[in-house]
Design a protein around this motif. Sequence first.
Motif, PDB file in Angstrom:
ATOM      1  N   LYS A  27      -5.582  11.801  -3.859  1.00  0.00           N
ATOM      2  CA  LYS A  27      -5.484  10.382  -4.223  1.00  0.00           C
ATOM      3  C   LYS A  27      -6.158  10.133  -5.567  1.00  0.00           C
ATOM      4  O   LYS A  27      -7.304  10.503  -5.780  1.00  0.00           O
ATOM      5  CB  LYS A  27      -6.127   9.521  -3.131  1.00  0.00           C
ATOM      6  CG  LYS A  27      -5.935   8.023  -3.333  1.00  0.00           C
ATOM      7  CD  LYS A  27      -6.491   7.235  -2.156  1.00  0.00           C
ATOM      8  CE  LYS A  27      -6.249   5.743  -2.341  1.00  0.00           C
ATOM      9  NZ  LYS A  27      -6.780   4.947  -1.195  1.00  0.00           N
ATOM     10  N   TYR A  62       0.348  15.508  -3.183  1.00  0.00           N
ATOM     11  CA  TYR A  62      -0.119  14.283  -2.529  1.00  0.00           C
ATOM     12  C   TYR A  62       0.563  14.110  -1.169  1.00  0.00           C
ATOM     13  O   TYR A  62      -0.096  13.823  -0.168  1.00  0.00           O
ATOM     14  CB  TYR A  62       0.172  13.065  -3.409  1.00  0.00           C
ATOM     15  CG  TYR A  62      -0.336  11.771  -2.813  1.00  0.00           C
ATOM     16  CD1 TYR A  62      -1.613  11.306  -3.113  1.00  0.00           C
ATOM     17  CD2 TYR A  62       0.458  11.015  -1.944  1.00  0.00           C
ATOM     18  CE1 TYR A  62      -2.096  10.136  -2.550  1.00  0.00           C
ATOM     19  CE2 TYR A  62      -0.017   9.850  -1.375  1.00  0.00           C
ATOM     20  CZ  TYR A  62      -1.287   9.401  -1.691  1.00  0.00           C
ATOM     21  OH  TYR A  62      -1.761   8.250  -1.126  1.00  0.00           O
ATOM     22  N   GLY A  63       1.887  14.309  -1.143  1.00  0.00           N
ATOM     23  CA  GLY A  63       2.611  14.166   0.116  1.00  0.00           C
ATOM     24  C   GLY A  63       2.186  15.176   1.151  1.00  0.00           C
ATOM     25  O   GLY A  63       2.106  14.877   2.348  1.00  0.00           O
ATOM     26  N   SER A 111      -9.298  11.728   4.561  1.00  0.00           N
ATOM     27  CA  SER A 111      -8.791  11.122   3.346  1.00  0.00           C
ATOM     28  C   SER A 111      -7.974  12.141   2.564  1.00  0.00           C
ATOM     29  O   SER A 111      -8.057  13.344   2.805  1.00  0.00           O
ATOM     30  CB  SER A 111      -9.937  10.605   2.474  1.00  0.00           C
ATOM     31  OG  SER A 111     -10.799  11.664   2.096  1.00  0.00           O
ATOM     32  N   ASN A 112      -7.177  11.639   1.633  1.00  0.00           N
ATOM     33  CA  ASN A 112      -6.302  12.483   0.824  1.00  0.00           C
ATOM     34  C   ASN A 112      -7.028  12.875  -0.459  1.00  0.00           C
ATOM     35  O   ASN A 112      -7.275  12.027  -1.317  1.00  0.00           O
ATOM     36  CB  ASN A 112      -5.022  11.714   0.487  1.00  0.00           C
ATOM     37  CG  ASN A 112      -3.962  12.591  -0.150  1.00  0.00           C
ATOM     38  OD1 ASN A 112      -4.271  13.578  -0.807  1.00  0.00           O
ATOM     39  ND2 ASN A 112      -2.703  12.219   0.028  1.00  0.00           N
ATOM     40  N   VAL A 144      -3.345  13.174   6.622  1.00  0.00           N
ATOM     41  CA  VAL A 144      -4.135  11.951   6.788  1.00  0.00           C
ATOM     42  C   VAL A 144      -3.477  11.042   7.817  1.00  0.00           C
ATOM     43  O   VAL A 144      -4.148  10.485   8.696  1.00  0.00           O
ATOM     44  CB  VAL A 144      -4.297  11.216   5.443  1.00  0.00           C
ATOM     45  CG1 VAL A 144      -4.994   9.872   5.641  1.00  0.00           C
ATOM     46  CG2 VAL A 144      -5.078  12.078   4.459  1.00  0.00           C
ATOM     47  N   GLN A 145      -2.158  10.889   7.711  1.00  0.00           N
ATOM     48  CA  GLN A 145      -1.440  10.027   8.648  1.00  0.00           C
ATOM     49  C   GLN A 145      -1.527  10.541  10.072  1.00  0.00           C
ATOM     50  O   GLN A 145      -1.495   9.766  11.029  1.00  0.00           O
ATOM     51  CB  GLN A 145       0.032   9.908   8.224  1.00  0.00           C
ATOM     52  CG  GLN A 145       0.249   9.177   6.911  1.00  0.00           C
ATOM     53  CD  GLN A 145      -0.281   7.751   6.933  1.00  0.00           C
ATOM     54  OE1 GLN A 145      -0.096   7.017   7.898  1.00  0.00           O
ATOM     55  NE2 GLN A 145      -0.958   7.365   5.858  1.00  0.00           N
ATOM     56  N   ARG A 155     -11.051  16.420  -4.528  1.00  0.00           N
ATOM     57  CA  ARG A 155     -10.241  15.909  -5.629  1.00  0.00           C
ATOM     58  C   ARG A 155     -10.520  16.656  -6.926  1.00  0.00           C
ATOM     59  O   ARG A 155      -9.605  16.893  -7.728  1.00  0.00           O
ATOM     60  CB  ARG A 155     -10.487  14.402  -5.821  1.00  0.00           C
ATOM     61  CG  ARG A 155      -9.569  13.809  -6.889  1.00  0.00           C
ATOM     62  CD  ARG A 155      -9.666  12.304  -6.973  1.00  0.00           C
ATOM     63  NE  ARG A 155     -10.997  11.878  -7.369  1.00  0.00           N
ATOM     64  CZ  ARG A 155     -11.304  10.618  -7.672  1.00  0.00           C
ATOM     65  NH1 ARG A 155     -10.371   9.680  -7.598  1.00  0.00           N
ATOM     66  NH2 ARG A 155     -12.531  10.284  -8.026  1.00  0.00           N
ATOM     67  N   GLU A 178      -1.049  13.841   2.457  1.00  0.00           N
ATOM     68  CA  GLU A 178      -0.952  12.516   3.062  1.00  0.00           C
ATOM     69  C   GLU A 178      -0.463  12.582   4.504  1.00  0.00           C
ATOM     70  O   GLU A 178      -0.897  11.789   5.348  1.00  0.00           O
ATOM     71  CB  GLU A 178      -0.030  11.622   2.228  1.00  0.00           C
ATOM     72  CG  GLU A 178       0.029  10.171   2.677  1.00  0.00           C
ATOM     73  CD  GLU A 178      -1.322   9.467   2.627  1.00  0.00           C
ATOM     74  OE1 GLU A 178      -1.470   8.451   3.324  1.00  0.00           O
ATOM     75  OE2 GLU A 178      -2.228   9.932   1.890  1.00  0.00           O
ATOM     76  N   ASP A 179       0.429  13.518   4.799  1.00  0.00           N
ATOM     77  CA  ASP A 179       0.891  13.631   6.186  1.00  0.00           C
ATOM     78  C   ASP A 179      -0.233  14.102   7.101  1.00  0.00           C
ATOM     79  O   ASP A 179      -0.267  13.744   8.290  1.00  0.00           O
ATOM     80  CB  ASP A 179       2.097  14.570   6.274  1.00  0.00           C
ATOM     81  CG  ASP A 179       3.397  13.869   5.906  1.00  0.00           C
ATOM     82  OD1 ASP A 179       3.585  12.719   6.346  1.00  0.00           O
ATOM     83  OD2 ASP A 179       4.209  14.444   5.171  1.00  0.00           O
TER      84      ASP A 179
END
Length: 406
Positions: free
Chosen positions: A163, A145-146, A159-160, A152-153, A116, A149-150
């Motif tokens: 974030k 972020y997107g 973790s992102n 992470v998903q 981060r 995030e994908d």
Amino acid sequence: MAKNRKDNRGRVLPPNVSQKSDLRYIWRKMINGTQYVLTDNDLNELKKKIITKESQLQNGIYSDIPKATLNEWFEKWMDIYKSNLKLTTRELYTRYWNNYVRESNIGDMRIDRIKRVHIVELYKELLENKELATATVHTLHVIIYGCFEDLVQDNALQSNPAKKAFSRIGKRPAKKREPLTVKQQENFITFVSESPTYRVYLPMFSFFLGTGVRVSELMGLTWKDIDLFQGSVSINHAMHYTNVNGKMTYHVTTPKSESGNRDIPLLMDLRKQLVHLRDIDNLTGSHGTATIDGYTDFVFHTSKGMPYSIASINQIIARIVKRYNQQETETAGKENRDPELLPVFSPHILRHTFCTRFCENETNVKVIQEIMGHRDISTTMDIYSHVTKEKSTEIMNDLGNKIKIC
């Protein structure tokens, strides 16, 4: 021999699975130097996730992704997860990435090494040293972020790292978009209408100031959208001129939001301008003959029949303002007064100017929202509240000249 772990119901847990104090089940496994983590409230559901994950890892689906650079993952992410984006949105994502991320410190970093702090440093650099607007940095944050995030998903990252990165930076005060004053608007329109060089653009500027449409909506307007008999214009599409695969291209899209589909009544003076414009087109044989995604017969067009671009409209405005200011400075000097100069402004300021004039003369905020095509009424209220505040000061000052209170 290691003792098998059990859950709170006495069931023997699979290898690498434990139960947390909040009763969630968690699976941890280190593979090729990368730790993978899965959690679920239901043990059977977690087992299904484990089988899927181990199958994916065995087939090499995710094993190399964390070792890829962020730039490499962005290209794959756009192809896999963002392939259904509108063309204009894809262009915006790519442009922002190329301008602000690709050559940055994190662009060529391995995904699994980005923290981060690296992202916060990028945001602060753009905000403080590059002096980008806070809204621009936030848009970039949405993209970054997107992108993470994908991963992470898909359980390719734990973790992102993006974030809460945006919340860790300071905010630059947003530059206030000032509409033209009533006097500036009058001076601009008078100069254009009386200029042998620039009066050809009068219908276009009258349309901006008489409807408040977005520049992309004006660019794509066809005569089919205008009902001169009933006195209305249908806004149902927008035109864009953007970079597609390295080439600047016109293309038509749906409105910005569902509220963008709207019918706007035409002021009588504007109807006269449009009738005059159509007569000139018929007389000269100059029409908006280009065909873009099935649309043709454009209302506002160049001498070659092509729609205008935002850049070309900006250039027209800049030339008009420059010439007006030169002429006004000379006239003011001869008349021994201060010149009433015009600021250089964008087509969006013309939309903002219309909205301001509308708010000054209309109290029904819902009607204003519908005419402007604002998706969120708070956008309308921000302008309306500002206008009414200025208006109340003007009214009170005027009242003070008329009544004796001390």
